[in-house]
Structure formats: C-alpha cells, structure tokens
Design a protein around this motif. Sequence first.
Motif, short mmCIF file in Angstrom:
data_model
loop_
_atom_site.label_atom_id
_atom_site.label_comp_id
_atom_site.label_asym_id
_atom_site.label_seq_id
_atom_site.Cartn_x
_atom_site.Cartn_y
_atom_site.Cartn_z
N GLY A 1 0.82 -1.21 0.00
CA GLY A 1 0.00 0.00 0.00
C GLY A 1 0.85 1.25 0.00
N PHE A 2 1.84 1.29 0.90
CA PHE A 2 2.74 2.45 0.94
C PHE A 2 3.49 2.61 -0.38
N LEU A 3 3.92 1.49 -0.95
CA LEU A 3 4.67 1.54 -2.21
C LEU A 3 3.82 2.08 -3.35
N ALA A 4 2.56 1.65 -3.40
CA ALA A 4 1.69 2.10 -4.48
C ALA A 4 1.46 3.61 -4.38
N ILE A 5 1.31 4.10 -3.15
CA ILE A 5 1.19 5.55 -2.95
C ILE A 5 2.47 6.24 -3.41
N GLY A 6 3.60 5.66 -2.99
CA GLY A 6 4.90 6.24 -3.36
C GLY A 6 5.10 6.25 -4.86
N SER A 7 4.66 5.20 -5.53
CA SER A 7 4.79 5.12 -6.98
C SER A 7 4.03 6.27 -7.64
N CYS A 8 2.83 6.52 -7.14
CA CYS A 8 2.00 7.58 -7.71
C CYS A 8 2.63 8.95 -7.47
N MET A 9 3.13 9.18 -6.27
CA MET A 9 3.75 10.47 -5.95
C MET A 9 5.01 10.67 -6.79
N SER A 10 5.72 9.58 -7.04
CA SER A 10 6.93 9.66 -7.84
C SER A 10 6.60 10.00 -9.30
N ALA A 11 5.41 9.58 -9.73
CA ALA A 11 5.00 9.87 -11.10
C ALA A 11 4.66 11.35 -11.27
#
Lengths: 318, 244
Positions: free
Chosen positions: B145-155
């Motif tokens: 869950g944290f990673l998916a959020i991080g992926s989106c913020m990184s995008a």
Amino acid sequence: MGTMVDITGLRKEFGSIVAVDGVSFTVGQGEVLGFLGPNGAGKSTTMKMITGFLTPTGGTAKICGYDILEQPLEAKKRIGYLPEGAPAYQDMTPSAFLTFIGEMRGLSGEDLRKRVSGTVEKVNLQSVLEQPIETLSKGFKRRLGLAQAILHDPEVLILDEPTDGLDPNQKHEVRTLIRTMAPEKAIILSTHILEEVQAVCTRAMIIAKGKVVTDGTPADLEGQSPTHNTIVLTVRSGDVYAMQAQLAKIDGVKKVEEMGQDGEFTQFRIFPDPGRWIIADVGQCAREQQWEVAELQVERGQLDEVFRNLTAPKQALT
Amino acid sequence: MGRIKVILKRELAGYFATPIAAVFIVIFLLLSGAFTFYLGNFFVRGQADLIPFFDFHPWLYLVLIPALAMRLWAEERKEGTIEMLLTLPVTMWEVVVGKFLAAWVFTGIALALTFPMWITVNMLGNPDNGVIVASYLGSLLMAGGFLAIGSCMSALTKNQVIAFILSVVVGLAFVLSGFPMILNLFSGWTPHFILNAVSSFSFLTHFHSISKGVLDLRDIFFFVSLIAFWLFATATIIDMKKAE
C-alpha cells in the motif's frame, strides 16, 4: 519500394501552443528522410508521436500498415527509436542494458546473445561493454543508443539527432552505418547539421513552426538557393569595372557581382539566366581577355541559405 | 506477462547494483530491532509474541518506503529513459506493475530478513506461529500500500525529494485516519458513517486486524484494492505528464 511509414495530418497541441500543425508524409523502403528545422520547430514532437510516446491531438501514423494508436504493440515492434539525448539506465552496463532491451523485444537465449554481440560490433562498443553507462563518454552513449535502436533489426528506424555530440570520425562511422542499413529500411532522422543531410539523406524535409515548409531531395533544396548554379571566378586584379562589363556581355549572363578583393585577386559571382550553363563561356571569355584565373567553379547552392530563407522569422523591410 | 518479468528483473537488479539495497535493508533491520527491544519492551512484557515488532511497522514503512519508491518514476523522467521504455512494445500497465512488483519484492526480501526475530521468539517461548505468519502477510500487504502511494507520488514529479515528502504526507494520512486522536476529532459531530469511512481507510485498522491472526478477506481486499487504485492513478498521471 513499399510505403513503411504513413503519416496523415499529425497534430499536437500543448495547451494553447500548437507544436505540430498537420504534418503528412510517407516514407518508403530504402528512403532516408532528413528532418531539418530550427530548434522548437516540432521535429522531436513529431518523432515522439510516430513512435507512440506522445498521443497526437489529431491525425495518426501507420507503421508497416499498423496504426500507432490502434495497434501500438504491433507498430512499436517494427520501430527502432533513438530518443533525443540517447537516454539509458546509468547504473547498468551496456551489455546488461542491451540484453534488457532484447528481452523486452521478445528475444531470448542464443538468438538474443547473437543479436547483442552482432550489434555491439556494428557500433564498436566492445571495449566498454562491462563499464557502467554513467562512466561512458558522450560518443559511446550515443552509439549505445543507436545499438539499442537497431538491436531487433527493425523495418523502420527513427533517430533523433543521431550524431549530436560525436567527433568527426564518429560522425562518419555513424553515417556509414546508416547508409549500409538504408536499403532494407525506412529511416527518419532529425538533425540541424546540413552537411549530414547531404551525406546520408535521400530526401530532406524542412519543418518550421510545426509545418512542413519544403520536401524534396537534397539537390532540390540546393536548387532553391539564390546562388545555385552561379559561377565564382577569381582572377588577378586589374580594371575591375572593365572586367565586370566584359563578363556581363557574355550570352546567358544575367548579373555580375563583385564579391571582394584580397590584395592581388578579385572575386566575381556570375548569375546565369535561368536554365543556362555558362561556365564554358566564362572560361573562354577569361582566356580571350588573358586574365590570370585563380579559381573558376560552379556553386551548387548553400543549403544553410535555403534553410535560413525558409525558417528564419521574416524581418521588417527597411 | 513475460515483459513484466523482464522489467521486474531489471529493476530489482538495479536496487542491488547501487548502495540503495544495502542501506535500506541494514536500516530497516536496525530500526525494527531497536524499536522492538527498546520502545516495544519485548523482554519486559514477558510474552511470546511479536506484537511489539509488528506494531512499529506502519511507522517504519511511513518513512522508509517513500525513500524506496521516490525514484521509481521521478528518475525515469529526469533521465529521459521513460521515453525509451514506453516506446518499446510494452503496455503502460505492464511497466507500472513491473516496476511496482520489483519494489514490492525488494521490500519482501527486507522483511524476510527479519527472520531472526521469529527464531528468537520461538526459542524463548511458544508463540502462536499462525498469528506471526498472518502478521508477516499483513505487513507485506501494508508495505504494498505504501509503495503504491509512493509510486504515484513519484509519477507526479521529476524531483525525488518532492516525491519523498508527498509520499510521507499521503502515507501519514492513511495511517492516522485510524488513530483515536484523529477519530475523536470526527466523532460527536459527524454522522457515524463518515466516522466509519474515515477509519476504514486506515492502514492501522486493517493491519491490526490481520496481525491479530484474523485473515479477514475484507482486510486483504482493502490493501489489494488500495494498491490497484494507486497504480491506476500512477498510470494515468504518467500518461498525462509524459510530455513534460
């Protein structure tokens, strides 16, 4: 000579800015199309749309019959693309990077290994194969980008400034490589080096402000130059006015301009009437007058002059 | 499917080719150990379970996972490699999922390396190993869950520092929404269903119920759909912003 790239009405808007404004053209097998234009003319944006990176606002591109919007995977399989600046993963080695690209393109096993080693030889990367990409010189990075684009032997090659940042020897190598690949492929390359167009392209297209302003062979473009087919004559200085008058008398001469004197020599530019070939007559005139000729040549026309005329913003008349 | 594997392999190798892997794993192990023994009073409690260990995971992930996720897309856009990657014959979702899975597998490796904790507790007593397995699974899901959020913020950005800060803030919102402190703010004046909705988005609520050993499908579904949502958002944002 089948059509391999078919582009119709390609258009891209970024907000209110129109970057590419209705570009249409086709490229067949064996053609090397040079994209010329000032920076910001829309060359890169056009290439990004053809390769499927950017979605066009209007129009489309067909690669070997596959629409880049409707069948992107089939179209992309047939394209090799070198993006501007030849990006690559900096912490990988060229060998690992090319293997990754090959695997993404569905190659594996012995076939993949052979393709990688064959491509590495073609672009001369053997010496740096196991060094991290971030430590490579600009020339090697560019060649790695090229290797990545030709790895799967694509039918269509799209190269955004393939020789940018290379030294003259490397430029020559890359141009030779492009020429050897040309017969089986359709190649589009962008450049702002005009000699490159003369060196490798079978066709040149100038783009300005998102529109195609001219499309023809490099020779056609030269023909548009005001100095195309003019004669440049350099002789030992004498009575310049008398010489000029003598030259103007030759049949077929439209205009004679004195281009300047440097110490002992004077240079003239002689403009023929359209379609006339007057170098022999000029030579004969010089002999009859017993001028001491240092140089006599026909000018093919300056591509950069044509380029400037077509793309430079029009200046107000003074 | 094959292309997802190729991307996963390359990304995972990328973690280990740089000091990122070593730094992340060492810090994760040090901090999770320190928290368990000092703050969690592992020995003083005198109970054979790993509750003090797992209780700190949401907070560890809150800070460490954004550091792992921030480069996912920001770097790709900054270096221009995104253009090369997306013009290969690959679909957007394959790329998004492949990159996410690589980061998730990497987190899984770090999590698996905490096994001495599990051995310790088994040597000291007779813990309920079923609960521990469920807790590990819950922890891994939460990390996703944290990673998916991080992926989106990184995008969203080319700047990794901005990506890091945004992920921490959004992650914090998801952690805190189950905290009594936050829930008290809402209780009393909002209708009950809003209170429920806020707390149902909490990582803590779902993680705690899994780490009690109750593998409720709803908790698993929560994390899986949360991951799917943020990955979908990642793909959408990349599609929108790739021209920049």
